[in-house]
Scaffold this motif. Structure first.
Motif, mmCIF file in Angstrom:
data_model
loop_
_atom_site.group_PDB
_atom_site.id
_atom_site.type_symbol
_atom_site.label_atom_id
_atom_site.label_comp_id
_atom_site.label_asym_id
_atom_site.label_seq_id
_atom_site.Cartn_x
_atom_site.Cartn_y
_atom_site.Cartn_z
ATOM 1 N N GLN A 159 -5.226 -7.739 13.279
ATOM 2 C CA GLN A 159 -4.164 -7.119 14.069
ATOM 3 C C GLN A 159 -3.254 -6.281 13.179
ATOM 4 O O GLN A 159 -2.855 -5.167 13.549
ATOM 5 C CB GLN A 159 -3.366 -8.202 14.804
ATOM 6 N N ALA A 160 -2.926 -6.803 12.005
ATOM 7 C CA ALA A 160 -2.126 -6.012 11.063
ATOM 8 C C ALA A 160 -2.856 -4.735 10.677
ATOM 9 O O ALA A 160 -2.234 -3.677 10.505
ATOM 10 C CB ALA A 160 -1.812 -6.846 9.822
ATOM 11 N N ALA A 161 -4.195 -4.812 10.578
ATOM 12 C CA ALA A 161 -4.973 -3.628 10.198
ATOM 13 C C ALA A 161 -4.949 -2.568 11.287
ATOM 14 O O ALA A 161 -4.762 -1.379 11.003
ATOM 15 C CB ALA A 161 -6.408 -4.038 9.872
ATOM 16 N N TYR A 162 -5.125 -2.954 12.563
ATOM 17 C CA TYR A 162 -5.127 -1.910 13.596
ATOM 18 C C TYR A 162 -3.725 -1.371 13.845
ATOM 19 O O TYR A 162 -3.564 -0.208 14.231
ATOM 20 C CB TYR A 162 -5.830 -2.349 14.878
ATOM 21 N N VAL A 163 -2.703 -2.198 13.632
ATOM 22 C CA VAL A 163 -1.326 -1.691 13.721
ATOM 23 C C VAL A 163 -1.092 -0.628 12.636
ATOM 24 O O VAL A 163 -0.543 0.446 12.902
ATOM 25 C CB VAL A 163 -0.317 -2.848 13.592
ATOM 26 N N ALA A 164 -1.508 -0.939 11.397
ATOM 27 C CA ALA A 164 -1.340 0.024 10.309
ATOM 28 C C ALA A 164 -2.128 1.301 10.583
ATOM 29 O O ALA A 164 -1.633 2.417 10.345
ATOM 30 C CB ALA A 164 -1.787 -0.609 8.989
ATOM 31 N N HIS A 165 -3.341 1.157 11.091
ATOM 32 C CA HIS A 165 -4.175 2.317 11.424
ATOM 33 C C HIS A 165 -3.490 3.192 12.461
ATOM 34 O O HIS A 165 -3.424 4.429 12.309
ATOM 35 C CB HIS A 165 -5.527 1.822 11.933
ATOM 36 N N ALA A 166 -2.953 2.572 13.513
ATOM 37 C CA ALA A 166 -2.262 3.334 14.559
ATOM 38 C C ALA A 166 -1.027 4.030 13.996
ATOM 39 O O ALA A 166 -0.737 5.189 14.340
ATOM 40 C CB ALA A 166 -1.875 2.414 15.713
ATOM 41 N N ALA A 167 -0.278 3.338 13.130
ATOM 42 C CA ALA A 167 0.925 3.929 12.559
ATOM 43 C C ALA A 167 0.581 5.134 11.689
ATOM 44 O O ALA A 167 1.255 6.179 11.768
ATOM 45 C CB ALA A 167 1.674 2.879 11.730
ATOM 46 N N VAL A 168 -0.458 5.015 10.882
ATOM 47 C CA VAL A 168 -0.876 6.131 10.025
ATOM 48 C C VAL A 168 -1.335 7.305 10.874
ATOM 49 O O VAL A 168 -1.007 8.466 10.598
ATOM 50 C CB VAL A 168 -1.976 5.665 9.052
ATOM 51 N N ARG A 169 -2.088 7.017 11.951
ATOM 52 C CA ARG A 169 -2.569 8.086 12.834
ATOM 53 C C ARG A 169 -1.412 8.823 13.500
ATOM 54 O O ARG A 169 -1.365 10.067 13.505
ATOM 55 C CB ARG A 169 -3.500 7.515 13.903
ATOM 56 N N LEU A 170 -0.480 8.075 14.070
ATOM 57 C CA LEU A 170 0.608 8.722 14.808
ATOM 58 C C LEU A 170 1.583 9.410 13.857
ATOM 59 O O LEU A 170 2.110 10.488 14.177
ATOM 60 C CB LEU A 170 1.335 7.702 15.687
ATOM 61 N N ALA A 171 1.814 8.828 12.689
ATOM 62 C CA ALA A 171 2.685 9.488 11.706
ATOM 63 C C ALA A 171 2.085 10.820 11.273
ATOM 64 O O ALA A 171 2.797 11.816 11.119
ATOM 65 C CB ALA A 171 2.905 8.579 10.506
ATOM 66 N N ALA A 172 0.752 10.842 11.101
ATOM 67 C CA ALA A 172 0.099 12.082 10.672
ATOM 68 C C ALA A 172 0.152 13.149 11.752
ATOM 69 O O ALA A 172 0.365 14.334 11.468
ATOM 70 C CB ALA A 172 -1.355 11.789 10.293
ATOM 71 N N SER A 173 -0.024 12.750 13.014
ATOM 72 C CA SER A 173 -0.066 13.734 14.098
ATOM 73 C C SER A 173 1.318 14.206 14.527
ATOM 74 O O SER A 173 1.470 15.322 15.020
ATOM 75 C CB SER A 173 -0.808 13.165 15.307
ATOM 76 N N SER A 174 2.338 13.367 14.322
ATOM 77 C CA SER A 174 3.685 13.706 14.796
ATOM 78 C C SER A 174 4.613 14.160 13.676
ATOM 79 O O SER A 174 5.648 14.794 13.934
ATOM 80 C CB SER A 174 4.311 12.493 15.491
ATOM 81 N N HIS A 198 0.824 -1.202 0.000
ATOM 82 C CA HIS A 198 0.000 0.000 0.000
ATOM 83 C C HIS A 198 0.863 1.260 0.000
ATOM 84 O O HIS A 198 1.993 1.258 0.516
ATOM 85 C CB HIS A 198 -0.881 0.044 1.250
ATOM 86 N N ASP A 199 0.307 2.327 -0.520
ATOM 87 C CA ASP A 199 0.848 3.669 -0.317
ATOM 88 C C ASP A 199 0.081 4.259 0.867
ATOM 89 O O ASP A 199 -1.113 4.558 0.749
ATOM 90 C CB ASP A 199 0.663 4.517 -1.565
ATOM 91 N N ALA A 200 0.750 4.399 2.004
ATOM 92 C CA ALA A 200 0.066 4.863 3.210
ATOM 93 C C ALA A 200 -0.558 6.233 3.023
ATOM 94 O O ALA A 200 -1.527 6.582 3.715
ATOM 95 C CB ALA A 200 1.040 4.883 4.391
ATOM 96 N N ALA A 201 -0.044 7.016 2.078
ATOM 97 C CA ALA A 201 -0.615 8.348 1.834
ATOM 98 C C ALA A 201 -2.046 8.273 1.314
ATOM 99 O O ALA A 201 -2.778 9.262 1.377
ATOM 100 C CB ALA A 201 0.262 9.115 0.851
#
Length: 432
Positions: free
Chosen positions: A223-238, A38-41
């Motif tokens: 589990q892979a989905a919620y990990v990816a979701h958390a990573a996208v959220r924190l990358a966007a906020s930080s 995926h492209d996380a963007a």
């Protein structure tokens, strides 16, 4: 999308077949033949987890009979919050991904609910028999997710004297289609029993056996989905790519994190935090992979001497250079719970404390370089017998956990032998 066995004897299965079988017929574990990237963007960090998960997992469901149901499966599974919190404002780089707000207070609620929603659509006219070995939290999550479903009957194997009092209550309190079996052995004995039952083709066919352990890929995909979701959220906020620290026992959660990273989630360094069970730590230090008897620890759900999902790490191409394994013994688990409570008031369960301790052991430059997500895998109330004496106060249960306290309990007991499990299954442990 097709799936293959980590042992090479099976190829060309669609996802629904892999989920229905649990483990591959050659004894291996199913993996996707082509890993989507995926492209996380292209993912909205503000989207609800259920929406994000369906988008993230869709390529793995391609051309499968479950594909038209994926949105509904995710909507049924992801119904509780997954907050990212800062446990201690004096350590602003440390974030806790709180995965314990579901019905049984553990991260395994996600995988169990997702898998049972899939089974509802795969079972057909006769129910599946879901066989699950548990070191503590899996069985409770499976029991809660299976209760009342016409599509499944759940059989939960747990080790005698190796789960917390609350965990045992949570394993043994469900409805008539869920039976808890106390095995006179450790978790590895329970896991061997489950594997032997699946290898017995007559027994497996007679009872339509399938797995709800992390050997079943359906446990790991959410589990892979919620990990990816958390990573996208924190990358966007930080504005930075976060690292992850994951408490690891049977390696399902660790594998899911590495799978999310391989699929394009913005995840930096990955640390797998283990307890005193040294199999994975020795491998990471170049000493080879050598299974051994499990060691009992305060973080009992991670007491695994032969992690099943190690095969998946190798199939994913993971080497010791791709991660860090940090071993945390009981003394350090207890000290971390005490120190962090005194410092901030935040309470870790013994498993989550291994991740908090692993963060503290990072070099100062590594702690300052990027935000880090520590997976908080279970509600501390589930381990009140360990945590309360350490912090000097009583813990309050979450509303779902409080509801479990008054339920009646029941269990069966067997020796750690296949003939004992076979006799119990054939005798019909489920009320008519």
């Amino acid at each position: 999308m097709n799936f293959f066995s980590t042992r090479g004897g099976i190829r060309g299965h669609l996802l629904s077949e892999a989920l229905r079988l649990g483990a591959a017929p050659d004894g291996g574990l199913f993996m996707p033949e082509a890993l989507p990237r995926h492209d996380a963007a292209g993912f909205d960090p503000e989207s609800p987890l259920a929406t994000f998960a369906a988008q993230w997992l869709r390529p793995l469901f391609a051309e499968d009979s479950l594909a038209p149901e994926l949105d509904r499966i995710c909507a049924e599974a992801f119904t509780f919050p997954v907050p990212i919190v800062m446990p201690d404002e004096t350590r602003p780089r440390l974030h806790a991904l709180e995965l314990f707000h579901g019905p049984t207070g553990a991260f395994k609620d996600f995988g169990a609910r997702f898998l049972m929603s899939c089974f509802d659509r795969l079972a057909g006219a006769e129910p599946l028999t879901v066989l699950a070995a548990t070191s503590g939290d899996t069985g409770g999550a499976v029991g809660a997710a299976a209760e009342g479903r016409a599509s499944v009957r759940a059989v939960i194997l747990f080790p005698k004297g190796r789960v917390s009092p609350f965990q045992e209550r949570q394993l043994t309190c469900w409805g008539d289609n869920v039976v808890a079996i106390e095995v006179d052995g450790d978790f590895d004995d329970c896991q061997r029993l489950a594997k032997a039952a699946f290898a017995d083709s007559a027994l497996s066919g007679r009872h339509r056996l399938t797995s709800a352990n992390s050997i079943n890929l359906g446990r790991l995909l959410p589990q892979a989905a919620y990990v990816a979701h958390a990573a996208v959220r924190l990358a966007a906020s930080s504005g930075a790519t976060p690292g992850f620290i994951v408490p690891s026992g049977n390696l399902g959660h660790g594998f899911a994190t590495l799978l999310a990273r391989a699929m394009g989630a913005p995840i930096g360094p990955v640390v797998l935090a283990t307890n005193a069970n040294a199999t994975l730590g020795d491998w990471s230090r170049g000493q080879g992979y050598e299974p051994r008897p499990s060691v009992a620890t305060l973080a009992n759900a991670m007491d695994v001497g032969d992690p099943s999902n190690f095969e998946r790490l190798l199939a994913l191409g993971v080497t010791p250079d791709d991660l860090v394994v940090e071993q945390v013994d009981d003394r350090c688990i207890a000290d971390r719970i005490v120190q962090d409570y005194a410092r901030s008031g935040y309470v870790w369960c013994p498993h989550s404390a291994t991740a908090a301790e692993a963060f503290e052991r990072l070099l100062p430059s590594a702690r300052d370089e990027r935000p880090c997500l520590a997976a908080a895998t279970a509600h501390p109330f589930k381990f009140a017998d360990v945590v309360e004496p350490l912090i000097g106060r009583r813990l309050e249960p979450s509303p779902p956990l409080a509801g479990i306290e008054g339920r009646p309990v029941r269990k069966r007991a067997i020796a750690p032998a296949l003939h004992a499990l076979r006799e119990l299954l054939d005798a019909g442990p489920f009320p008519a």
